[in-house]
Design a protein around this motif. Structure first.
Motif, short mmCIF file in Angstrom:
data_model
loop_
_atom_site.label_atom_id
_atom_site.label_comp_id
_atom_site.label_asym_id
_atom_site.label_seq_id
_atom_site.Cartn_x
_atom_site.Cartn_y
_atom_site.Cartn_z
N LEU A 117 161.08 121.68 54.76
CA LEU A 117 160.44 120.56 56.01
C LEU A 117 161.36 120.24 56.92
O LEU A 117 162.56 120.68 56.72
N SER A 118 161.02 119.88 58.15
CA SER A 118 162.00 119.15 58.98
C SER A 118 161.27 118.26 59.76
O SER A 118 160.38 117.58 59.35
N GLY A 119 162.14 117.65 60.98
CA GLY A 119 161.65 116.47 61.58
C GLY A 119 160.53 116.93 62.85
O GLY A 119 160.41 116.30 63.59
N SER A 120 159.98 118.14 62.27
CA SER A 120 159.20 118.59 63.47
C SER A 120 157.65 117.70 63.64
O SER A 120 157.31 117.11 63.02
N LEU A 121 156.97 117.95 64.77
CA LEU A 121 155.83 117.23 65.00
C LEU A 121 154.69 117.57 63.98
O LEU A 121 153.96 116.93 63.44
N PHE A 122 154.79 118.83 63.68
CA PHE A 122 153.77 119.65 62.72
C PHE A 122 153.83 118.91 61.45
O PHE A 122 152.87 118.42 60.91
N ASP A 123 155.24 118.73 61.01
CA ASP A 123 155.57 118.42 59.65
C ASP A 123 155.04 116.89 59.56
O ASP A 123 154.50 116.24 58.62
N SER A 124 155.35 115.94 60.74
CA SER A 124 155.03 114.69 60.67
C SER A 124 153.46 114.43 60.92
O SER A 124 153.24 113.51 60.05
N TYR A 125 152.79 115.38 61.40
CA TYR A 125 151.24 115.28 61.26
C TYR A 125 150.83 115.57 59.80
O TYR A 125 149.63 115.00 59.44
N ARG A 126 151.42 116.61 59.26
CA ARG A 126 151.02 116.60 58.02
C ARG A 126 151.53 115.48 56.89
O ARG A 126 150.79 115.00 56.10
N HIS A 127 152.47 114.63 57.25
CA HIS A 127 152.88 113.65 56.41
C HIS A 127 151.67 112.56 56.80
O HIS A 127 151.20 111.84 55.88
N PHE A 128 151.23 112.37 57.83
CA PHE A 128 150.31 111.31 58.32
C PHE A 128 148.83 111.65 57.59
O PHE A 128 148.10 110.84 57.11
N LEU A 129 148.57 113.06 57.65
CA LEU A 129 147.33 113.56 56.80
C LEU A 129 147.34 113.22 55.49
O LEU A 129 146.53 112.69 54.65
N GLY A 130 148.67 113.45 54.71
CA GLY A 130 148.80 113.09 53.44
C GLY A 130 148.54 111.66 53.15
O GLY A 130 147.92 111.19 52.04
N PHE A 131 149.00 110.60 53.99
CA PHE A 131 148.85 109.08 53.87
C PHE A 131 147.21 108.71 54.19
O PHE A 131 147.04 107.98 53.19
#
Length: 306
Positions: free
Chosen positions: A72-86
């Motif tokens: 993982l990284s601090g990318s926008l894509f990974d952050s969006y996946r983080h929000f989806l998980g939430f």
């Protein structure tokens, strides 16, 4: 200079109408159809909540630096996946509360030891966190009718969300107790619940709402603050103490009860050292579980107070 807001002052987007809409879709159409509706709702909140988005990216960047193997990284894509998980976790939270998560959908670890402690007539203290979905532990109350659970919550946002939960299941065996600080009155109330054989659950990974005392621990390679209160309670209540973790893997919730002792105890001169050791152990175990499910840790604020 801009002042950092405390986590309790931040808007909790999980309370918005979008979550109610998504849960209605879930109840009527199932999980697959839910995902179709999930993307536009999450996209809106991901774009609108810049503070949470920055916190998500900061966490993911720290995670990537600490353990590159998570990919993982601090990318926008990974952050969006983080929000989806939430968002999916919020749906699971509502599903657990309304009885839509069956006992067969949950795997337990450490449950037998916990029930053995409760069989003695006294309750236990569970130190929880914002990894995954600890509210799924209410399934245990459905499975073991004698188990009563009291969960401490800390914010007005939580109060609104609690009303939403009660809307779906007003007769739940899980009681939500809103508090702003852990004082003598709170400790006495919780001691009564322990005497009555209840489980008391409190999150130990967010600093106090009213600016109370904190402890500094290492988390993902950097100093972070934890609240002092839950660890003091672990000594005051004189009952078995557990760490509680709940993550979702392959569509199944895995609830882990990790017993750390009959109670925290100390002589006066040892108090600070014993509490610091317990907090460090909590952070270590939380880190280990987080590395196994990195997109399920949901503290969307400046956890490291940078």
């Amino acid at each position: 200079m801009k002042t950092k807001r405390h986590w309790s002052q931040m808007q909790d987007w999980s309370l918005a109408w979008g979550m109610r809409l998504l849960f209605t879709v879930y109840r009527l159409c199932g999980r697959q159809m839910l995902q179709v509706f999930l993307y536009p709702v999450v996209t809106y909140y991901w774009l609108a909540n810049s503070a949470a988005r920055r916190a998500s990216r900061d966490y993911l960047a720290r995670l990537a630096a600490f353990q590159p193997e998570v990919k993982l990284s601090g990318s926008l894509f990974d952050s969006y996946r983080h929000f989806l998980g939430f968002a999916n976790a919020i749906i699971d939270k509502l599903a657990a509360w309304s009885g839509l998560i069956a006992v067969n959908d949950v795997e337990f670890s450490g449950r037998e030891q916990l029930l053995a402690d409760l069989a003695g007539g006294r309750g236990a203290l569970l130190l929880a966190n914002h990894l995954g979905n600890p509210e799924v532990c209410r399934v245990m109350a459905d499975r073991d009718a004698a188990v009563k659970i009291t969960v401490l919550v800390h914010t007005k946002h939580a109060e609104k969300f609690n009303r939403l939960l009660r809307r779906y299941n007003p007769d739940s065996a899980m009681n939500l107790l809103q508090v702003t600080e852990i004082n003598a009155a709170t400790a006495m109330l919780l001691a009564e619940k322990i005497e009555q054989g209840e489980l008391v659950v409190i999150a130990a990974d967010r600093t106090p709402v009213n600016g109370g005392r904190t402890l500094t621990v290492d988390f993902l390679g950097a100093p972070a603050r934890l609240p002092l209160g839950p660890f003091v309670l672990a000594g005051l209540l004189k009952c078995p103490v557990y760490f509680l973790f709940c993550v979702k893997r392959n569509g199944r919730h895995q609830i882990v009860f990790e017993r750390i002792g009959d109670a925290l105890s100390w002589r006066r001169e040892q108090r600070d050292a014993v509490i610091q050791q317990a907090a460090a152990l909590f952070a270590q175990r939380l880190q280990q579980h987080t590395l196994q499910a990195p997109l399920q840790w949901f503290n969307f604020y400046d956890f490291w107070q940078t």
